[in-house]
Design a protein around this motif. Structure first.
Motif, PDB file in Angstrom:
ATOM      1  N   ARG A 263      -0.598  46.360  24.791  1.00  0.00           N
ATOM      2  CA  ARG A 263      -0.703  47.661  24.184  1.00  0.00           C
ATOM      3  C   ARG A 263      -1.245  48.779  25.094  1.00  0.00           C
ATOM      4  O   ARG A 263      -0.886  49.784  24.987  1.00  0.00           O
ATOM      5  N   VAL A 264      -2.374  48.233  25.537  1.00  0.00           N
ATOM      6  CA  VAL A 264      -3.042  49.052  26.321  1.00  0.00           C
ATOM      7  C   VAL A 264      -3.754  48.423  27.629  1.00  0.00           C
ATOM      8  O   VAL A 264      -4.034  47.151  27.464  1.00  0.00           O
TER       9      VAL A 264
ATOM     10  N   ASP B  47      -1.004  59.652  38.952  1.00  0.00           N
ATOM     11  CA  ASP B  47       0.103  58.826  39.498  1.00  0.00           C
ATOM     12  C   ASP B  47       0.101  57.510  39.309  1.00  0.00           C
ATOM     13  O   ASP B  47       1.039  56.793  38.831  1.00  0.00           O
ATOM     14  N   LEU B  48      -0.922  56.960  39.537  1.00  0.00           N
ATOM     15  CA  LEU B  48      -1.156  55.479  39.321  1.00  0.00           C
ATOM     16  C   LEU B  48      -1.128  54.877  37.964  1.00  0.00           C
ATOM     17  O   LEU B  48      -0.542  54.032  37.633  1.00  0.00           O
ATOM     18  N   ALA B  49      -1.645  55.836  36.954  1.00  0.00           N
ATOM     19  CA  ALA B  49      -1.734  55.720  35.768  1.00  0.00           C
ATOM     20  C   ALA B  49      -0.116  55.693  35.000  1.00  0.00           C
ATOM     21  O   ALA B  49       0.137  54.863  34.278  1.00  0.00           O
ATOM     22  N   ALA B  50       0.463  56.664  35.772  1.00  0.00           N
ATOM     23  CA  ALA B  50       2.208  56.648  35.152  1.00  0.00           C
ATOM     24  C   ALA B  50       2.940  55.383  35.634  1.00  0.00           C
ATOM     25  O   ALA B  50       3.627  55.103  34.986  1.00  0.00           O
TER      26      ALA B  50
ATOM     27  N   LEU C 178       5.582  50.106  33.115  1.00  0.00           N
ATOM     28  CA  LEU C 178       5.576  48.745  32.830  1.00  0.00           C
ATOM     29  C   LEU C 178       5.877  48.445  31.352  1.00  0.00           C
ATOM     30  O   LEU C 178       6.314  47.351  30.862  1.00  0.00           O
ATOM     31  N   GLY C 179       5.524  49.365  30.421  1.00  0.00           N
ATOM     32  CA  GLY C 179       5.523  49.372  29.096  1.00  0.00           C
ATOM     33  C   GLY C 179       4.641  49.362  28.358  1.00  0.00           C
ATOM     34  O   GLY C 179       4.385  49.213  27.131  1.00  0.00           O
ATOM     35  N   CYS C 180       3.232  49.573  28.704  1.00  0.00           N
ATOM     36  CA  CYS C 180       1.985  49.466  27.978  1.00  0.00           C
ATOM     37  C   CYS C 180       1.140  50.840  28.319  1.00  0.00           C
ATOM     38  O   CYS C 180       1.632  51.584  29.326  1.00  0.00           O
ATOM     39  N   ALA C 181       0.708  51.503  27.276  1.00  0.00           N
ATOM     40  CA  ALA C 181      -0.330  52.632  27.609  1.00  0.00           C
ATOM     41  C   ALA C 181      -1.398  52.247  28.615  1.00  0.00           C
ATOM     42  O   ALA C 181      -1.866  51.161  28.674  1.00  0.00           O
TER      43      ALA C 181
ATOM     44  N   TRP D   8      -7.901  58.835  32.754  1.00  0.00           N
ATOM     45  CA  TRP D   8      -6.272  59.245  32.498  1.00  0.00           C
ATOM     46  C   TRP D   8      -5.616  58.369  31.523  1.00  0.00           C
ATOM     47  O   TRP D   8      -5.753  57.146  31.766  1.00  0.00           O
ATOM     48  N   LEU D   9      -4.884  59.171  30.769  1.00  0.00           N
ATOM     49  CA  LEU D   9      -4.223  58.404  29.630  1.00  0.00           C
ATOM     50  C   LEU D   9      -2.781  58.642  29.897  1.00  0.00           C
ATOM     51  O   LEU D   9      -2.278  59.916  29.999  1.00  0.00           O
ATOM     52  N   ALA D  10      -2.109  57.418  30.069  1.00  0.00           N
ATOM     53  CA  ALA D  10      -0.649  57.527  30.381  1.00  0.00           C
ATOM     54  C   ALA D  10       0.076  56.670  29.214  1.00  0.00           C
ATOM     55  O   ALA D  10      -0.382  55.579  29.140  1.00  0.00           O
ATOM     56  N   VAL D  11       1.082  57.133  28.679  1.00  0.00           N
ATOM     57  CA  VAL D  11       2.334  56.614  28.037  1.00  0.00           C
ATOM     58  C   VAL D  11       3.360  56.184  28.508  1.00  0.00           C
ATOM     59  O   VAL D  11       3.779  57.018  29.190  1.00  0.00           O
ATOM     60  N   PRO D  12       4.082  55.186  28.308  1.00  0.00           N
ATOM     61  CA  PRO D  12       5.234  55.151  28.660  1.00  0.00           C
ATOM     62  C   PRO D  12       6.315  56.041  28.338  1.00  0.00           C
ATOM     63  O   PRO D  12       6.372  56.559  27.377  1.00  0.00           O
TER      64      PRO D  12
END
Length: 260
Positions: free
Chosen positions: A132-133, A153-156, A161-164, A176-180
């Protein structure tokens, strides 16, 4: 009395009590959840470093997972040090039906290597797509992606891969928060200048898992976990425990007593 949600931590021990399962269970309990645990490795560890690691055989890790799942209604799973690619794959296979918060522990605060290239590969292949995360720090994000780049960039890339992803340890005071499929966004929080930070990553990811178990969204859980970690760093910054990087606080203030 309302039953607390159950958060399962799968991680190694820290004999100094600052990180690993000790940090996880204390943090989970502080948030009003019940903590269950699966031990993946026993470490001889203190504030100066990791002096020895004894991996738990994968069949014993599997048996611990079965013991918990067969008896307790687990709401969220949080992983720390998994140590071997076989254990990473096992967790992905056995627990994909539950929300998993992955703290991809590869290097200890002291610099000791707790997961090699094969472990990083297993995270990317077997666990992060089912999580999930994920809560990597900057160095872990670089190891997992095999690239250098900005924290955003790394978070994105990891979110692809499919997880936040909540990437910590980038620019001062910014996660940094990234979601798919989304655009990474900064999560700002105050920075605490302290050398008493052993166990910070475990504490942060366990707090995030607890908030998810309590019904928060990923963004809400990330913000609340950062606030909790900040609070605990403030509490321990004047401590003088150990000869190395001291522990983040895992104490809670309670009032004991009753009617006289």
């Amino acid at each position: 009395m309302t039953m607390p949600p159950v958060v399962l931590t799968i991680a190694g021990t820290d004999s100094g009590g600052a990180a690993g399962i000790a940090a996880d269970l204390a943090t989970i309990g502080h948030h009003g959840c019940h903590g269950a645990c699966v031990v993946t490795a026993v470490t001889a560890q203190d504030t100066t470093g990791v002096h020895a690691v004894h991996p738990v055989p994968v069949d014993v890790v599997d048996a611990q997972i079965s013991a918990v799942l067969d008896d307790l209604p687990v709401t969220v799973v949080k992983t720390g040090m998994l140590g071997a690619p076989e254990v990473v794959a096992l967790v992905g296979q056995r627990l994909a039906h539950l929300p998993i918060v992955v703290d991809p522990v590869l290097v200890a605060t002291s610099g000791a290597v707790l997961g090699d290239r094969s472990v990083a590969t297993a995270y990317v292949r077997d666990l992060l797509p089912r999580a999930r995360v994920a809560t990597p720090n900057l160095d872990e994000a670089r190891a997992l992606t095999g690239r250098d780049g900005t924290p955003a960039d790394l978070a994105a890339r990891l979110a692809d891969l499919g997880c936040a992803v909540v990437l910590t340890g980038g620019e001062a005071g910014i996660d940094w928060l990234a979601v798919p499929g989304g655009t990474p966004r900064p999560l700002t929080h105050p920075r605490v200048e302290t050398t008493n930070d052993h166990g910070t990553g475990c504490t942060h990811s366990s707090a995030l898992a607890a908030h998810l178990a309590l019904g928060a969204t990923v963004a809400e859980a990330a913000a609340r976990a950062a606030a909790y970690t900040h609070q605990q760093l403030l509490l321990s910054r004047t401590w003088d425990l150990g000869r190395g990087r001291g522990p983040i606080a895992h104490t809670a203030h309670i009032t004991l007593g009753g009617s006289s």
